[in-house]
Write a protein that holds these residues in place. Structure first.
Motif, PDB file in Angstrom:
ATOM      1  N   HIS A   4     -16.793  39.540  24.055  1.00 15.60           N
ATOM      2  CA  HIS A   4     -16.349  39.773  22.678  1.00 15.60           C
ATOM      3  C   HIS A   4     -15.963  38.446  22.018  1.00 15.60           C
ATOM      4  N   SER A  54      -9.270  46.235  20.425  1.00 11.00           N
ATOM      5  CA  SER A  54     -10.228  47.324  20.590  1.00 11.00           C
ATOM      6  C   SER A  54      -9.460  48.591  20.932  1.00 11.00           C
ATOM      7  N   GLY A  75     -13.611  42.107  18.950  1.00  8.20           N
ATOM      8  CA  GLY A  75     -13.383  43.482  19.377  1.00  8.20           C
ATOM      9  C   GLY A  75     -13.632  44.486  18.280  1.00  8.20           C
ATOM     10  N   GLY A  76     -13.687  45.746  18.665  1.00  4.68           N
ATOM     11  CA  GLY A  76     -14.051  46.805  17.731  1.00  4.68           C
ATOM     12  C   GLY A  76     -13.154  46.900  16.516  1.00  4.68           C
ATOM     13  N   THR A 113     -18.233  45.701  17.267  1.00  3.45           N
ATOM     14  CA  THR A 113     -18.215  46.803  18.213  1.00  3.45           C
ATOM     15  C   THR A 113     -19.029  46.414  19.448  1.00  3.45           C
TER      16      THR A 113
END
Length: 333
Positions: A114, A135, A269-270, A301
């Protein structure tokens, strides 16, 4: 320059990507809608859908990259952390593909990948830099000294920021996945309409479990007093919850950056796809004179592009694994 095939299957996205000559040639992501009916990821279903998706995803990635499988120099894959069944599908496929093509294997730590997503496109951060990695399962502040020399200097002591958003969406009766819907409704609301507490955790660490409880009691109390409260105030609630989560994240990140004197600050990260968090970091960067780095949405993501680029830098170090490698649900950073 080596041609790297990247494979990602840590949770519920099956992804394959091809990276070569400093360019991401393809990045295919197959999402799993089956979990919507259950309000969250069902591990057994996720692993079964990965089995259905992984061959078409890899074939499409190779085709879109306009290369053949014989052009590939190495296979990089997510070893962990993640759901064990999901990881097993990706690891098994990577091993089989590498064995059939007589290629080296490169294991990749999902959380490191990430961070290394920042080296796919320009501009790229300069070492050392700080990365806030957020995340559904992780919330970390990472001091990145080199491509694979990273130190977690702050982390959540209980729940992750993404989990707090997902649980809030459930409390509000929003469908899965809830994070993007919190973001959507928050854009229409007043972020200071309701006040939620900020946990007083020492150092650079985080805590979100108390915030989740506070949000639950707030909703229960107001819905009992005024039926329809959530429906009538949804945008303001979402905006206020998002504002508190973002301020918790950025206050800790700001403290770390100022304490360490680091000017290059990144998101990963998401949850880095969240509009409020992206805007908040940019505003904070402008205030402090930081260089801020935020990945393109497709690299926020879970995706194989970040696995492929991490694999590329490992390839340059001749950092390979063998056919005995097994997935790790919990993988040291």
């Amino acid at each position: 320059m080596p041609v790297i095939l990247g494979i990602e299957s840590s949770c519920d996205e099956t992804s394959a990507a091809v990276y070569a000559d400093g360019v991401m040639l393809s990045n295919i992501i197959a999402n799993q809608t089956i979990h919507e009916a259950y309000g969250g990821v069902v591990p057994e279903l996720a692993s079964r859908v990965h089995q259905q998706n992984i061959i078409p995803a890899v074939q499409q990635a190779i085709s879109n990259a306009k290369v053949s499988k014989n052009d590939i120099d190495a296979v990089a894959f997510t070893r962990g952390p993640g759901l064990l069944g999901s990881l097993l599908v990706g690891v098994s496929f990577a091993k089989a593909f590498a064995l059939a093509q007589n290629l080296p294997l490169i294991e990749v730590n999902h959380m490191q990948a990430h961070i290394l997503a920042h080296f796919i496109d320009e501009p790229k951060p300069t070492f050392p830099f700080l990365c806030l990695t957020v995340s559904g399962g992780h919330t970390q502040i990472v001091l990145v000294k080199d491509f694979f020399d990273m130190e977690v200097i702050g982390h959540t002591q209980d729940d992750a920021a993404g989990e707090a958003m997902d649980k809030t969406s459930k409390i509000l009766g929003l469908p899965y996945p809830g994070g993007p819907l919190i973001d959507k409704h928050a854009r229409l609301g007043n972020p200071k309409a309701y006040q939620f507490p900020e946990p007083q955790i020492p150092g650079y660490n985080f805590s979100f479990s108390g915030l989740k409880t506070s949000i639950l009691y707030f909703i229960q109390k107001n819905e009992a007093a005024t039926p329809g409260f959530v429906q009538n105030n949804l945008a303001d609630i979402c905006a206020s919850v998002e504002h508190r989560i973002v301020t918790i994240l950025l206050n800790k990140l700001s403290k770390a950056a100022l304490d360490l004197g680091i000017k290059d600050i990144a998101l990963a990260g998401g949850v880095s796809a969240n509009t409020g968090l992206r805007q908040g970091l940019q505003e904070l960067g402008a205030k402090h004179g930081w260089n801020t780095f935020i990945p393109r949405m497709e690299y926020c993501t879970d995706n194989a592009a970040m696995i492929a680029v991490a694999g590329y830098y490992k390839f340059l170090k001749n950092d390979f694994t063998d056919q005995h490698v097994a997935p790790l649900a919990r993988m040291p950073f």
